[in-house]
Design a protein around this motif. Structure first.
Motif, PDB file in Angstrom:
ATOM      1  N   ILE A 120       0.828  -1.211   0.000  1.00  0.00           N
ATOM      2  CA  ILE A 120       0.000   0.000   0.000  1.00  0.00           C
ATOM      3  C   ILE A 120       0.864   1.263   0.000  1.00  0.00           C
ATOM      4  CG2 ILE A 120      -1.996  -1.072   1.094  1.00  0.00           C
ATOM      5  CD1 ILE A 120      -1.071   0.215   3.755  1.00  0.00           C
ATOM      6  N   ALA A 121       2.151   1.127   0.333  1.00  0.00           N
ATOM      7  CA  ALA A 121       3.038   2.297   0.373  1.00  0.00           C
ATOM      8  C   ALA A 121       3.666   2.606  -0.980  1.00  0.00           C
ATOM      9  CB  ALA A 121       4.141   2.086   1.414  1.00  0.00           C
ATOM     10  N   GLN A 122       3.438   1.765  -1.980  1.00  0.00           N
ATOM     11  CA  GLN A 122       4.017   2.028  -3.296  1.00  0.00           C
ATOM     12  C   GLN A 122       3.406   3.280  -3.911  1.00  0.00           C
ATOM     13  OE1 GLN A 122       4.043  -1.268  -6.086  1.00  0.00           O
ATOM     14  NE2 GLN A 122       4.206   0.082  -7.852  1.00  0.00           N
ATOM     15  N   SER A 123       4.287   4.120  -4.471  1.00  0.00           N
ATOM     16  CA  SER A 123       3.829   5.333  -5.149  1.00  0.00           C
ATOM     17  C   SER A 123       4.563   5.446  -6.476  1.00  0.00           C
ATOM     18  CB  SER A 123       4.129   6.570  -4.284  1.00  0.00           C
ATOM     19  OG  SER A 123       5.529   6.806  -4.237  1.00  0.00           O
ATOM     20  N   GLU A 124       4.221   6.477  -7.241  1.00  0.00           N
ATOM     21  CA  GLU A 124       4.893   6.687  -8.529  1.00  0.00           C
ATOM     22  C   GLU A 124       6.378   6.981  -8.339  1.00  0.00           C
ATOM     23  OE1 GLU A 124       3.021   9.523 -11.011  1.00  0.00           O
ATOM     24  OE2 GLU A 124       1.100   8.463 -11.115  1.00  0.00           O
ATOM     25  N   LYS A 125       6.756   7.424  -7.132  1.00  0.00           N
ATOM     26  CA  LYS A 125       8.150   7.773  -6.874  1.00  0.00           C
ATOM     27  C   LYS A 125       8.910   6.672  -6.138  1.00  0.00           C
ATOM     28  CE  LYS A 125       7.326  12.759  -6.774  1.00  0.00           C
ATOM     29  NZ  LYS A 125       7.463  14.011  -5.986  1.00  0.00           N
ATOM     30  N   SER A 126       8.283   5.536  -5.896  1.00  0.00           N
ATOM     31  CA  SER A 126       8.954   4.465  -5.162  1.00  0.00           C
ATOM     32  C   SER A 126      10.180   3.966  -5.918  1.00  0.00           C
ATOM     33  CB  SER A 126       7.999   3.290  -4.928  1.00  0.00           C
ATOM     34  OG  SER A 126       6.991   3.630  -4.001  1.00  0.00           O
ATOM     35  N   ASP A 127      11.280   3.810  -5.168  1.00  0.00           N
ATOM     36  CA  ASP A 127      12.491   3.239  -5.751  1.00  0.00           C
ATOM     37  C   ASP A 127      12.318   1.743  -5.966  1.00  0.00           C
ATOM     38  OD1 ASP A 127      13.432   5.759  -5.294  1.00  0.00           O
ATOM     39  OD2 ASP A 127      14.836   5.196  -3.712  1.00  0.00           O
ATOM     40  N   PHE A 128      13.072   1.199  -6.919  1.00  0.00           N
ATOM     41  CA  PHE A 128      13.173  -0.248  -7.090  1.00  0.00           C
ATOM     42  C   PHE A 128      14.481  -0.690  -6.424  1.00  0.00           C
ATOM     43  CE2 PHE A 128       9.742   0.259  -9.890  1.00  0.00           C
ATOM     44  CZ  PHE A 128       9.280  -0.989 -10.311  1.00  0.00           C
ATOM     45  N   ASP A 129      14.371  -1.291  -5.256  1.00  0.00           N
ATOM     46  CA  ASP A 129      15.541  -1.770  -4.526  1.00  0.00           C
ATOM     47  C   ASP A 129      15.642  -3.285  -4.686  1.00  0.00           C
ATOM     48  OD1 ASP A 129      16.160   0.773  -3.646  1.00  0.00           O
ATOM     49  OD2 ASP A 129      15.037   0.579  -1.784  1.00  0.00           O
ATOM     50  N   TYR A 130      16.643  -3.716  -5.443  1.00  0.00           N
ATOM     51  CA  TYR A 130      16.818  -5.146  -5.711  1.00  0.00           C
ATOM     52  C   TYR A 130      18.005  -5.701  -4.927  1.00  0.00           C
ATOM     53  CZ  TYR A 130      13.989  -4.651 -10.038  1.00  0.00           C
ATOM     54  OH  TYR A 130      13.005  -4.426 -10.966  1.00  0.00           O
ATOM     55  N   TRP A 131      17.829  -6.882  -4.365  1.00  0.00           N
ATOM     56  CA  TRP A 131      18.969  -7.666  -3.906  1.00  0.00           C
ATOM     57  C   TRP A 131      19.343  -8.614  -5.041  1.00  0.00           C
ATOM     58  CZ3 TRP A 131      19.035  -9.565   1.857  1.00  0.00           C
ATOM     59  CH2 TRP A 131      19.018  -8.454   2.701  1.00  0.00           C
ATOM     60  N   VAL A 132      20.583  -8.517  -5.482  1.00  0.00           N
ATOM     61  CA  VAL A 132      21.115  -9.424  -6.498  1.00  0.00           C
ATOM     62  C   VAL A 132      21.926 -10.477  -5.747  1.00  0.00           C
ATOM     63  CG1 VAL A 132      22.502  -9.613  -8.593  1.00  0.00           C
ATOM     64  CG2 VAL A 132      21.189  -7.526  -8.161  1.00  0.00           C
ATOM     65  N   CYS A 133      21.326 -11.643  -5.526  1.00  0.00           N
ATOM     66  CA  CYS A 133      21.904 -12.656  -4.646  1.00  0.00           C
ATOM     67  C   CYS A 133      22.804 -13.602  -5.440  1.00  0.00           C
ATOM     68  CB  CYS A 133      20.797 -13.452  -3.955  1.00  0.00           C
ATOM     69  SG  CYS A 133      19.686 -12.416  -2.966  1.00  0.00           S
ATOM     70  N   VAL A 134      24.042 -13.717  -4.994  1.00  0.00           N
ATOM     71  CA  VAL A 134      25.020 -14.551  -5.701  1.00  0.00           C
ATOM     72  C   VAL A 134      25.750 -15.454  -4.716  1.00  0.00           C
ATOM     73  CG1 VAL A 134      25.376 -12.832  -7.516  1.00  0.00           C
ATOM     74  CG2 VAL A 134      26.868 -12.819  -5.511  1.00  0.00           C
ATOM     75  N   ASP A 135      26.306 -16.541  -5.241  1.00  0.00           N
ATOM     76  CA  ASP A 135      27.171 -17.430  -4.470  1.00  0.00           C
ATOM     77  C   ASP A 135      28.601 -16.946  -4.669  1.00  0.00           C
ATOM     78  OD1 ASP A 135      28.725 -19.426  -3.402  1.00  0.00           O
ATOM     79  OD2 ASP A 135      27.523 -21.083  -4.205  1.00  0.00           O
ATOM     80  N   GLY A 136      29.130 -16.265  -3.660  1.00  0.00           N
ATOM     81  CA  GLY A 136      30.454 -15.660  -3.782  1.00  0.00           C
ATOM     82  C   GLY A 136      31.558 -16.659  -4.066  1.00  0.00           C
ATOM     83  N   ASP A 137      31.363 -17.922  -3.670  1.00  0.00           N
ATOM     84  CA  ASP A 137      32.396 -18.942  -3.900  1.00  0.00           C
ATOM     85  C   ASP A 137      32.529 -19.307  -5.379  1.00  0.00           C
ATOM     86  OD1 ASP A 137      32.959 -19.039  -1.207  1.00  0.00           O
ATOM     87  OD2 ASP A 137      31.585 -20.699  -0.809  1.00  0.00           O
ATOM     88  N   LYS A 138      31.476 -19.050  -6.154  1.00  0.00           N
ATOM     89  CA  LYS A 138      31.488 -19.431  -7.571  1.00  0.00           C
ATOM     90  C   LYS A 138      31.950 -18.306  -8.494  1.00  0.00           C
ATOM     91  CE  LYS A 138      27.725 -22.808  -7.107  1.00  0.00           C
ATOM     92  NZ  LYS A 138      26.346 -23.155  -7.520  1.00  0.00           N
TER      93      LYS A 138
END
Length: 659
Positions: A120-138
């Protein structure tokens, strides 16, 4: 008989998985429904740009690294193809032959959204915050570097082409599991509030592509031992398959040691986003008050998702922000703080921007409008209350400031109340982070002699005044003061004039500087000068606004570099305004106002010739030497006044052009 418990575990996990997938799908549908039509295709295009690496598409990186793109479990569905045709109509041939760009290997385990998107807090100005999850060992250092460059390139493309803020946080799964979040957003979220950040992620996440956090499948009241027992019970090829999930770690309670760091973090965030921070600060206080009884909000949310909110068809009605808000109101109603309850209600309503006083067609009623309408009905608000908040874009600056002051007063009150209950030597925030966060707060909130105050307001886009009126008044004690009013107030007196007042200062120089630094005016503003302001003219005011805007423009406290805040304070720029309100006929220096800004983001306005003597050593010793300017109003004696100032100051000051 021995296999029966295993079957029961698998069945329970499968049931939970189905409900989690249904909830995740509902969140994705909400996110897309609330996006403006021109931005809607980006929901599908952004993951695609992470998945491929082609020179004709945004985000392309020419690198030798073998593995730095490609999303796990990402497929080329019709809705993705349709979105690509809309955004990149010139590349139909490329998307028709998708095999030519499709990666053979996948470097990214999951792409997960967090924050207000799909709530309900989403607005036209809401940022897109993505976690890009990776396996650091690979991934080796070259792959991670290439991936980071690719992410930055996509962020820049989204901003330049669609004016939308996209932030990618490259997250090593093992580090997240161990609550190591490194340095984020200029300060270390890790030392300040690692478990709180993970809780926030679990509360608001949407899996866009790839693996889901295994946390979603465990019951809400689970120990760490039970969490890993369930994870280890999964068998490859079974249902659920362990390859569908990533282990970001268990979370059954928040850490009181992080509470102080989280509180000052939210105070810092409130500088830019007070409506969001007031709710989050209240959440921290509610957590402290219910430390022994309450589960983290993310676990309460998960419980509702697992139970289908008591009916499978209702899972789509579960909303992280609405759930949090119910918790907050219940607490402040129980402790009998009606003013706080009203403030939180107003902040949520304004942030959600539903405009309930404006009727819409039944087909246009979103889930957000249904939830907010239900809340407003519970609160018993009248139509006039709703209409007043819906009309906040037309509020006077005085009304905007009044609400903003209530917000910041509540934030400081919460902070002090929590600080008094915490053992400060037992808090986990690092000394360096404490220095940075503390310095930002001191810059924004503290009152010091001659320091220009920040306008503490959450309506930056509503502060600017295209027209202002400047008047000089004489107080009862005989002191002259200068005041700024929004719109044309020439000839207006009494209460009507007071309602329009923006600010008052002892000099026009300080008044104009305050307005410029707080985004109230800029060079495009029409300034109406009252008749009783001699010798100050309209041209003087406009020249001052022009130079102030270039030398002492608005400061975003949260954008001040971390390195600057950890270093000793230095003067960044200095300016002397000479003879602004004194006679323009004499070639002598009669009046001096010295303005300087620091590397910590503070601006000072010091009256009197002697102020330069006090600054002499700092100006002399600063490396690099700060630029120094002098402004003298237009007159036949202008050059002679400048020379007299230079002879006396014994410093290099550049004379600013009048026009």
């Amino acid at each position: 008989m021995s296999s029966q418990p295993s079957l029961t575990i698998q069945q329970n996990l499968t049931i939970r998985l189905l409900r989690v997938l249904r909830y995740n799908k509902a969140r994705i549908e909400r996110a897309q429904a609330l996006l403006p039509p021109e931005r809607r295709p980006l929901f599908h295009v952004i993951p695609f740009l992470l998945h491929v690496n082609h020179p004709e598409l945004p985000g392309y990186v020419d690198a030798d690294a073998e593995l730095f793109y490609g999303l796990n479990n990402f497929s080329f569905r019709d809705e993705i193809k349709d979105a690509l045709f809309i955004v990149f109509p010139q590349h139909h041939d490329l998307f028709d032959d998708i095999k030519s760009v499709w990666p053979r290997q996948r470097a990214i385990d999951a792409l997960v959204l967090m924050g207000s998107i799909g709530t309900i807090a989403q607005s036209e100005k809401s940022d897109f915050d993505y976690w890009v999850c990776v396996d650091g060992d690979k991934l080796n250092a070259a792959s991670l570097d290439a991936m980071q460059r690719k992410l930055h390139a996509i962020e820049d493309w989204a901003m330049s082409c669609y004016d939308i803020e996209v932030h990618f946080f490259l997250s090593d799964i093992e580090k997240v599991r161990n609550n190591d979040f490194g340095v984020a957003e200029g300060e270390s979220a890790g030392s300040a509030q690692a478990v709180f950040l993970k809780s926030e992620f679990y509360t608001t996440n949407i899996v866009v592509a790839g693996k889901a956090p295994f946390w979603w499948l465990t019951p809400d009241a689970t120990t760490e031992q039970q969490y890993y027992s369930l994870l280890n019970a999964l068998e490859e090829g079974g249902s659920p398959d362990p390859n569908w999930f990533m282990d970001l770690g268990h979370l059954d309670k928040l850490d009181i040691k992080e509470l102080f760091g989280a509180a000052i973090w939210q105070l810092g965030k409130a500088i830019d986003s007070p409506f969001k921070s007031v709710l989050k600060m209240a959440k921290l206080e509610v957590f402290l008050e219910n430390l022994e009884q309450e589960q983290p909000l993310c676990n309460l949310l998960k419980k509702r998702v697992h139970h289908g909110d008591e009916a499978p068809g209702n899972v789509a009605n579960i909303d992280p922000y609405a759930l949090m808000f119910d918790q907050l109101l219940s607490h402040y109603q129980a402790v009998n703080e009606p003013e706080t309850v009203l403030l939180l209600q107003q902040c949520l309503y304004i942030k959600c921007n539903c405009q309930l006083s404006q009727p819409v067609a039944e087909s246009d009623i979103t889930f957000k409008r249904r939830i907010i309408a239900g809340l407003v009905k519970q609160w018993g608000w009248t139509k006039s209350q709703i209409r007043h908040l819906d009309n906040s874009h037309n509020w006077s600056l005085t009304e905007l400031v009044q609400l903003s002051r209530k917000i910041h007063r509540f934030l400081i009150y919460c902070y002090r109340r929590m600080s008094s209950q915490l053992q400060m030597d037992n808090q986990s925030v690092s000394r360096e982070d404490m220095a940075v966060l503390g310095r930002r707060l001191d810059t924004f909130y503290s009152k010091k002699e001659h320091k220009l105050e920040f306008l503490r307001i959450g309506f930056d886009d509503k502060v600017f005044c295209p027209v202002i009126t400047i008047k000089q008044h004489r107080r009862k004690n005989g002191q002259q003061v200068w005041a700024a009013y929004y719109d044309d107030q020439l000839g207006v007196l009494g209460k009507n004039q007071e309602k329009a007042r923006i600010s008052v200062a002892e000099s026009p120089v300080r008044l104009i500087l305050w307005c410029v630094c707080n985004r109230v005016i800029d060079i495009s503003t029409t300034v109406l000068l009252d008749y009783d302001t001699d010798p100050v003219t309209d041209s003087d005011i406009h020249a001052l606004i022009k130079h102030f805007g270039k030398i002492f423009g608005p400061v975003r406290v949260n954008a001040i570099p971390r390195e600057a805040l950890l270093s000793p304070m230095q003067i960044k720029a200095c300016m002397a305004v000479v003879n602004f309100t004194s006679s323009r006929l004499k070639p002598t220096v009669d009046e001096v106002t010295v303005i300087y800004t620091t590397t910590w983001g503070e601006t000072y306005v010091v009256p009197g010739k002697e102020s330069l003597d006090k600054l002499w050593f700092e100006l002399q010793e600063s490396v690099p030497r700060p630029p120094c300017y002098i402004f003298v109003p237009e007159s036949s004696q202008r050059k002679r006044i400048y020379q007299a100032f230079i002879d006396d100051a014994e410093q290099d000051f550049e004379l600013l052009n009048y026009w």
